[in-house]
Design a protein around this motif. Sequence first.
Motif, short mmCIF file in Angstrom:
data_model
loop_
_atom_site.label_atom_id
_atom_site.label_comp_id
_atom_site.label_asym_id
_atom_site.label_seq_id
_atom_site.Cartn_x
_atom_site.Cartn_y
_atom_site.Cartn_z
N ASP A 112 0.86 -1.18 0.00
CA ASP A 112 0.00 0.00 0.00
C ASP A 112 0.90 1.23 0.00
N THR A 113 1.43 1.54 -1.19
CA THR A 113 2.53 2.50 -1.23
C THR A 113 2.10 3.94 -1.07
N THR A 114 0.81 4.23 -1.26
CA THR A 114 0.42 5.63 -1.15
C THR A 114 0.04 6.00 0.28
N ARG A 115 0.10 5.02 1.19
CA ARG A 115 -0.31 5.30 2.56
C ARG A 115 0.70 6.22 3.24
N GLY A 116 0.19 7.23 3.91
CA GLY A 116 1.05 8.07 4.73
C GLY A 116 1.97 8.99 3.96
N VAL A 117 1.74 9.19 2.66
CA VAL A 117 2.57 10.12 1.91
C VAL A 117 1.72 11.33 1.57
N LYS A 118 2.07 12.47 2.11
CA LYS A 118 1.33 13.69 1.81
C LYS A 118 2.12 14.51 0.80
N GLU A 119 1.42 14.96 -0.24
CA GLU A 119 2.07 15.84 -1.22
C GLU A 119 2.13 17.24 -0.64
N LYS A 120 3.34 17.66 -0.36
CA LYS A 120 3.51 19.02 0.18
C LYS A 120 4.19 19.88 -0.86
N ASN A 121 4.18 21.18 -0.60
CA ASN A 121 4.87 22.09 -1.51
C ASN A 121 6.38 21.88 -1.39
N ALA A 122 7.04 21.79 -2.54
CA ALA A 122 8.46 21.51 -2.53
C ALA A 122 9.24 22.75 -2.10
N ASN A 123 10.51 22.54 -1.83
CA ASN A 123 11.42 23.63 -1.54
C ASN A 123 11.44 24.61 -2.71
N SER A 124 11.20 25.88 -2.42
CA SER A 124 11.03 26.84 -3.52
C SER A 124 12.32 27.04 -4.30
N MET A 125 13.49 26.88 -3.64
CA MET A 125 14.75 27.03 -4.36
C MET A 125 14.88 25.97 -5.45
N ILE A 126 14.50 24.72 -5.13
CA ILE A 126 14.59 23.65 -6.12
C ILE A 126 13.65 23.93 -7.29
N PHE B 43 12.60 26.86 -8.35
CA PHE B 43 13.16 27.93 -9.17
C PHE B 43 14.29 27.40 -10.05
N GLY B 44 15.17 26.60 -9.46
CA GLY B 44 16.31 26.07 -10.22
C GLY B 44 15.86 25.22 -11.39
N LEU B 45 14.93 24.30 -11.13
CA LEU B 45 14.48 23.41 -12.20
C LEU B 45 13.69 24.16 -13.26
N SER B 46 12.91 25.18 -12.84
CA SER B 46 12.17 25.97 -13.83
C SER B 46 13.13 26.71 -14.74
N GLY B 47 14.18 27.29 -14.16
CA GLY B 47 15.18 27.97 -14.98
C GLY B 47 15.84 27.02 -15.94
N LEU B 48 16.15 25.81 -15.46
CA LEU B 48 16.78 24.80 -16.32
C LEU B 48 15.85 24.43 -17.47
N ALA B 49 14.53 24.30 -17.17
CA ALA B 49 13.56 23.94 -18.22
C ALA B 49 13.47 25.05 -19.26
N ALA B 50 13.47 26.31 -18.80
CA ALA B 50 13.40 27.42 -19.75
C ALA B 50 14.63 27.45 -20.65
N LEU B 51 15.80 27.22 -20.04
CA LEU B 51 17.05 27.18 -20.82
C LEU B 51 17.00 26.09 -21.86
N MET B 52 16.42 24.93 -21.46
CA MET B 52 16.33 23.80 -22.38
C MET B 52 15.42 24.12 -23.56
N VAL B 53 14.30 24.83 -23.29
CA VAL B 53 13.40 25.22 -24.38
C VAL B 53 14.14 26.09 -25.39
N GLY C 81 7.11 16.30 -17.26
CA GLY C 81 7.86 15.37 -16.43
C GLY C 81 8.64 16.08 -15.34
N LEU C 82 9.25 17.24 -15.70
CA LEU C 82 10.01 18.00 -14.70
C LEU C 82 9.10 18.50 -13.58
N ILE C 83 7.90 18.95 -13.97
CA ILE C 83 6.94 19.39 -12.94
C ILE C 83 6.64 18.23 -11.99
N GLY C 84 6.47 17.02 -12.57
CA GLY C 84 6.23 15.85 -11.74
C GLY C 84 7.38 15.58 -10.79
#
Lengths: 190, 101
Positions: A77-91, A93-103, B19-22
């Motif tokens: 029952d792998t979804t038990r006890g896992v709450k989706e929370k807001n991620a660290n905002s620094m991460i 921002f970093g990944l969004s910038g990386l995605a924009a650069l990739m585009v 995928g990155l959003i995920g």
Amino acid sequence: MFEAIAFYLFAFLTIAMFSIAVLTSQALHAMTALAAGMIFISAFFFLLGADFIGVVQIIVYTGAVMALYAFGMMFFDTTRGVKEKNANSMIVFGLSGLAALMVVIIFVAPIVSENIGAFYPINEAVGNTQDVGMVLFTKYLVPFELAAVMLLVAMIAGIVLAGKKMDHSLTQMSEEEIELMRESNKKAQL
Amino acid sequence: MEITLNHYLVLSTILFAIGLIGVMRRKNLLMLFFATEILLNAVNIAFVAISHYYGDLTGQMFAFFVIAIAASEVAVGLGLLVVWFKRTSNIDLDAMTSMRG
């Protein structure tokens, strides 16, 4: 015209399915949407004339990978006890910038590399599967064998990790505990 | 209305961004594996489209090896997930702090 309609239809369906897979909180919905998206992606491969990759996509992803995920979901029952929370905002921002650069890179790269020539040209005389086979077993034989060894290693790793008596880890036990376990194993064998 | 290579590359980029959003928002290890599968599939579309439009089979070969890597990643990853779940009965990514880095 038919190609354009098919492309836009499957593009819409794939994006919708993968968005569901990423955004939903239900694990079963995510897995089903992912399996549907994989099949829609194989439609692009058929549109592009890569029949062999399309068939492999359906067999491997929706056949093997999705079955493994279903196993992982239903036996535990792998979804038990896992709450989706807001991620660290620094991460984020970093990944969004990386995605924009990739585009930007993806839009610029075809302009930069105008003078690309075919390394292994597609042979029009034979079908796609035969063509793939001829290139794979001549020019790409060594990577093919390495991939085979890698799959064997992964299979053995899966058996060893998920098999029985693997619920205690040698790396997290102290030396005394390991000695005790070896002693008890010896006694059990006698 | 001709479908060009750029159409496929834009589609591949959109799927890669999904995928990155995920990867960014998931806290469940199994759902994180789903997101990595989406990343690998997005790259596969780009490889096969380039292979088609440049008339070169190398892209299809690379897509083939990416599928092989994805399959072995799933086998090993799910094995590790099963071991971790047996020990802690939880696969929250925030709870995996045993290395205290």
